[in-house]
Design an enzyme around this catalytic site. Structure first.
Site, PDB file in Angstrom:
ATOM      1  N   ARG A  55       0.795  -1.012   0.076  1.00  0.00           N
ATOM      2  CA  ARG A  55      -0.049  -0.005   0.029  1.00  0.00           C
ATOM      3  C   ARG A  55       0.842   1.154   0.186  1.00  0.00           C
ATOM      4  O   ARG A  55       2.090   1.193   0.143  1.00  0.00           O
ATOM      5  CB  ARG A  55      -1.085  -0.159   1.063  1.00  0.00           C
ATOM      6  CG  ARG A  55      -0.553  -0.623   2.267  1.00  0.00           C
ATOM      7  CD  ARG A  55       0.524   0.032   3.229  1.00  0.00           C
ATOM      8  NE  ARG A  55       0.213   1.573   3.251  1.00  0.00           N
ATOM      9  CZ  ARG A  55       1.224   2.563   3.584  1.00  0.00           C
ATOM     10  NH1 ARG A  55       2.293   2.017   3.661  1.00  0.00           N
ATOM     11  NH2 ARG A  55       0.884   3.669   3.910  1.00  0.00           N
ATOM     12  N   GLY A  56       0.283   2.224  -0.156  1.00  0.00           N
ATOM     13  CA  GLY A  56       1.012   3.590  -0.175  1.00  0.00           C
ATOM     14  C   GLY A  56       1.140   3.794  -1.897  1.00  0.00           C
ATOM     15  O   GLY A  56       1.689   3.118  -2.686  1.00  0.00           O
ATOM     16  N   ALA A  57       0.974   5.247  -2.358  1.00  0.00           N
ATOM     17  CA  ALA A  57       0.721   5.436  -3.648  1.00  0.00           C
ATOM     18  C   ALA A  57       1.925   4.934  -4.471  1.00  0.00           C
ATOM     19  O   ALA A  57       1.834   4.145  -5.391  1.00  0.00           O
ATOM     20  CB  ALA A  57       0.462   6.853  -3.943  1.00  0.00           C
ATOM     21  N   ARG A  98      -7.422  -0.883  -6.896  1.00  0.00           N
ATOM     22  CA  ARG A  98      -7.733   0.523  -5.992  1.00  0.00           C
ATOM     23  C   ARG A  98      -8.003   1.611  -6.840  1.00  0.00           C
ATOM     24  O   ARG A  98      -6.987   1.722  -7.699  1.00  0.00           O
ATOM     25  CB  ARG A  98      -6.411   0.566  -4.723  1.00  0.00           C
ATOM     26  CG  ARG A  98      -6.517  -0.333  -3.916  1.00  0.00           C
ATOM     27  CD  ARG A  98      -5.556  -0.200  -2.878  1.00  0.00           C
ATOM     28  NE  ARG A  98      -6.210   0.739  -1.657  1.00  0.00           N
ATOM     29  CZ  ARG A  98      -5.480   1.389  -0.771  1.00  0.00           C
ATOM     30  NH1 ARG A  98      -4.401   1.124  -0.573  1.00  0.00           N
ATOM     31  NH2 ARG A  98      -6.103   2.165  -0.079  1.00  0.00           N
ATOM     32  N   GLN A 205      -2.216   2.712   9.794  1.00  0.00           N
ATOM     33  CA  GLN A 205      -0.856   2.626   9.188  1.00  0.00           C
ATOM     34  C   GLN A 205       0.306   3.834   9.973  1.00  0.00           C
ATOM     35  O   GLN A 205       1.426   3.289  10.093  1.00  0.00           O
ATOM     36  CB  GLN A 205      -1.009   3.226   7.941  1.00  0.00           C
ATOM     37  CG  GLN A 205      -1.773   2.391   6.751  1.00  0.00           C
ATOM     38  CD  GLN A 205      -3.298   2.643   6.816  1.00  0.00           C
ATOM     39  OE1 GLN A 205      -3.787   2.996   7.966  1.00  0.00           O
ATOM     40  NE2 GLN A 205      -3.729   2.535   5.490  1.00  0.00           N
ATOM     41  N   ASP A 246      -2.063  10.702  -2.471  1.00  0.00           N
ATOM     42  CA  ASP A 246      -2.289   9.555  -3.499  1.00  0.00           C
ATOM     43  C   ASP A 246      -2.613  10.061  -4.767  1.00  0.00           C
ATOM     44  O   ASP A 246      -2.473   9.300  -5.857  1.00  0.00           O
ATOM     45  CB  ASP A 246      -3.566   8.773  -2.951  1.00  0.00           C
ATOM     46  CG  ASP A 246      -3.146   8.077  -1.781  1.00  0.00           C
ATOM     47  OD1 ASP A 246      -3.312   8.507  -0.434  1.00  0.00           O
ATOM     48  OD2 ASP A 246      -2.818   6.808  -1.952  1.00  0.00           O
ATOM     49  N   ASN A 256      -5.248  12.177   0.230  1.00  0.00           N
ATOM     50  CA  ASN A 256      -4.494  11.385   1.157  1.00  0.00           C
ATOM     51  C   ASN A 256      -5.463  10.652   1.886  1.00  0.00           C
ATOM     52  O   ASN A 256      -6.766  10.828   1.972  1.00  0.00           O
ATOM     53  CB  ASN A 256      -3.512  12.390   1.772  1.00  0.00           C
ATOM     54  CG  ASN A 256      -2.358  11.306   2.278  1.00  0.00           C
ATOM     55  OD1 ASN A 256      -1.739  10.446   1.741  1.00  0.00           O
ATOM     56  ND2 ASN A 256      -1.984  11.975   3.617  1.00  0.00           N
ATOM     57  N   LYS A 257      -4.696   9.989   2.952  1.00  0.00           N
ATOM     58  CA  LYS A 257      -5.493   9.160   3.521  1.00  0.00           C
ATOM     59  C   LYS A 257      -6.653  10.033   4.593  1.00  0.00           C
ATOM     60  O   LYS A 257      -6.372  11.054   4.851  1.00  0.00           O
ATOM     61  CB  LYS A 257      -4.493   8.559   4.743  1.00  0.00           C
ATOM     62  CG  LYS A 257      -4.910   7.548   5.821  1.00  0.00           C
ATOM     63  CD  LYS A 257      -6.064   6.642   5.138  1.00  0.00           C
ATOM     64  CE  LYS A 257      -5.234   5.569   4.389  1.00  0.00           C
ATOM     65  NZ  LYS A 257      -6.266   4.758   3.635  1.00  0.00           N
TER      66      LYS A 257
HETATM   67  O1  MRU Z   1      -4.639   3.046   2.185  1.00  0.00           O
HETATM   68  P1  MRU Z   1      -3.096   3.339   1.992  1.00  0.00           P
HETATM   69  O2  MRU Z   1      -2.270   2.884   3.198  1.00  0.00           O
HETATM   70  O3  MRU Z   1      -2.572   3.001   0.751  1.00  0.00           O
HETATM   71  O4  MRU Z   1      -3.035   4.887   2.093  1.00  0.00           O
HETATM   72  C1  MRU Z   1      -1.731   5.388   1.900  1.00  0.00           C
HETATM   73  C2  MRU Z   1      -1.825   7.005   2.169  1.00  0.00           C
HETATM   74  O5  MRU Z   1      -2.657   7.719   2.202  1.00  0.00           O
HETATM   75  C3  MRU Z   1      -0.285   7.539   1.790  1.00  0.00           C
HETATM   76  O6  MRU Z   1      -0.285   8.783   2.682  1.00  0.00           O
HETATM   77  C4  MRU Z   1      -0.260   7.892   0.401  1.00  0.00           C
HETATM   78  O7  MRU Z   1      -0.271   6.838  -0.405  1.00  0.00           O
HETATM   79  C5  MRU Z   1       1.052   8.679   0.191  1.00  0.00           C
HETATM   80  S1  MRU Z   1       2.403   7.270   0.321  1.00  0.00           S
HETATM   81  C6  MRU Z   1       4.001   7.930   0.057  1.00  0.00           C
END
Ligand code: MRU
Length: 361
Positions: A55-57, A98, A205, A246, A256-257
């Site tokens: 996970r994470g963009a 996703r 997270q 993201d 973002n999250k």
């Molecule tokens: O649902 P996730 O854990 O994939 O969400 C991640 C985030 O929102 C991060 O802040 C974002 O992807 C930036 S990662 C460098």
């Protein structure tokens, strides 16, 4: 094999491509268990992305790119035409895992375009070319994180308190993270500072990943629950907020999250600058404003409990948007690999990263 750039030897690698196979660290088991799983099929990669094992963009983008290579391994001995047709199908399939992080569609489209440009009709050559381009995306991700760290580190002054939300760290990328990159660079330069990590409900997270990786690196990190951010800011302990993203729309609105919007509103209220760490792979010039960003809605059981523990009554109505959109007016600047971009964002982002908007698979 591309070396994933770990900020500290004790932190497991987010992913690896070795012996023609993709290995993903299962982040749902961190911080207690560090288990890497070989991905045997496109379906497995799709499920790993969907379940947030990776996970994470930026990490999703690199995993999607290698996932497409995995998906195409059965097409190496067919015709070039069959290879190209299946590539489109599989890219669309992986892209459906996703919706919000643009890095996934960006990486998949880049591979599709790369193969479309190739002159060969030999499927095995097309496959090798596909892997080489996925490796380039991986290597670039490492470099983008490094650039963000270099440009963002001067924002962290000695004695500074930095608040971050979710995990935009090494675990969310294949490098030293985006929001964490300035922290790792400042720490390496000997700057003393303290990080407040929001735990980030519903999937934690911040607690499971950000607190873990900063602690592994020896950075002074304090874990807080999300509803403590306001009082910690009010008490004057936070000088700077750095978050990841993201997807950034053309006008600078960013996804973002979930919870980032609240943090941004708080930061504005308390006069604390908020910076968004953003590699160019997360810019989406095809989406004019944040209103056009598709927000993933996830399952109710992430809200009604955690893991096997149930905390809410049965049959309760829930909402579970995984991300929110923060208006660009709340952003002090975007920390990118090319420097810090300040307002007006529509003009300055496009001037710094002018490129044609890629079509999505
Ligand atoms: O649902 P996730 O854990 O994939 O969400 C991640 C985030 O929102 C991060 O802040 C974002 O992807 C930036 S990662 C460098």
């Amino acid at each position: 094999m591309i070396a994933t750039s770990s900020p500290t030897p004790t932190l497991p690698a987010t992913l690896e491509w070795r012996d023609d196979s993709l290995h993903l660290l299962d982040q749902t088991r961190l911080p207690l268990h560090s288990v890497s799983e070989r991905q045997g099929s496109a379906e497995q990669v799709w499920a790993s992305i969907r379940a947030l094992k990776v996970r994470g963009a930026p990490a999703i983008g690199v995993a999607g790119a290698y996932g497409l290579c995995v998906a195409m391994q059965g097409s190496r001995s067919g015709t070039g035409a069959a290879f190209r047709a299946r590539l489109l199908e599989q890219a669309a399939y992986l892209n459906s895992a996703r919706p919000t992080a643009v890095n996934l569609s960006w990486a998949l489209q880049r591979l599709v375009d790369h193969v479309a440009r190739s002159a060969t009709s030999d499927a095995s050559e097309l496959y090798l070319d596909l892997v080489r381009e996925a490796e380039r995306i991986h290597a670039e991700d490492v470099a983008l994180c490094d650039g963000i760290g270099t440009h963002g580190a001067p924002l962290i002054h000695p004695g500074c308190g930095v608040l971050t939300h979710c995990n935009a760290g090494a675990l969310a990328t294949t490098g030293i993270g985006t929001a964490t990159a300035p922290m790792y660079k400042a720490h390496a330069a000997g700057t003393p500072f303290r990080v407040f990590a929001d735990e980030t409900r519903p999937l934690l997270q911040g607690a499971r990943l950000t607190a873990f990786e900063l602690q592994c690196a020896g950075i002074d990190v304090t874990l807080i629950t999300d509803n403590m951010a306001a009082t910690i800011m009010q008490s004057g302990h936070v000088d700077l907020v750095i978050v990841g993203t993201d997807r950034v729309a053309a006008n600078g609105d960013f996804a973002n999250k979930i919870g980032t919007l609240g943090v941004a509103i708080l930061a504005k209220h308390f006069g604390i600058p908020l910076y968004v760490a953003c590699p160019s792979s997360t810019l989406d010039f095809a989406t004019p404003t944040g209103a056009g960003i598709v927000i993933e809605e996830r399952e109710a059981d992430e809200v009604t409990g955690f893991g096997t523990y149930r905390s809410a009554p049965h049959f309760i109505a829930t909402r579970n948007p995984a991300f929110d959109v923060t208006p660009h007016a709340l952003v002090s600047g975007f920390i990118t690999e090319r420097g810090i971009i300040s307002a007006p964002f529509a003009d300055n982002l496009s001037a710094a990263f002018q490129r044609s908007a890629p079509s999505r698979p």
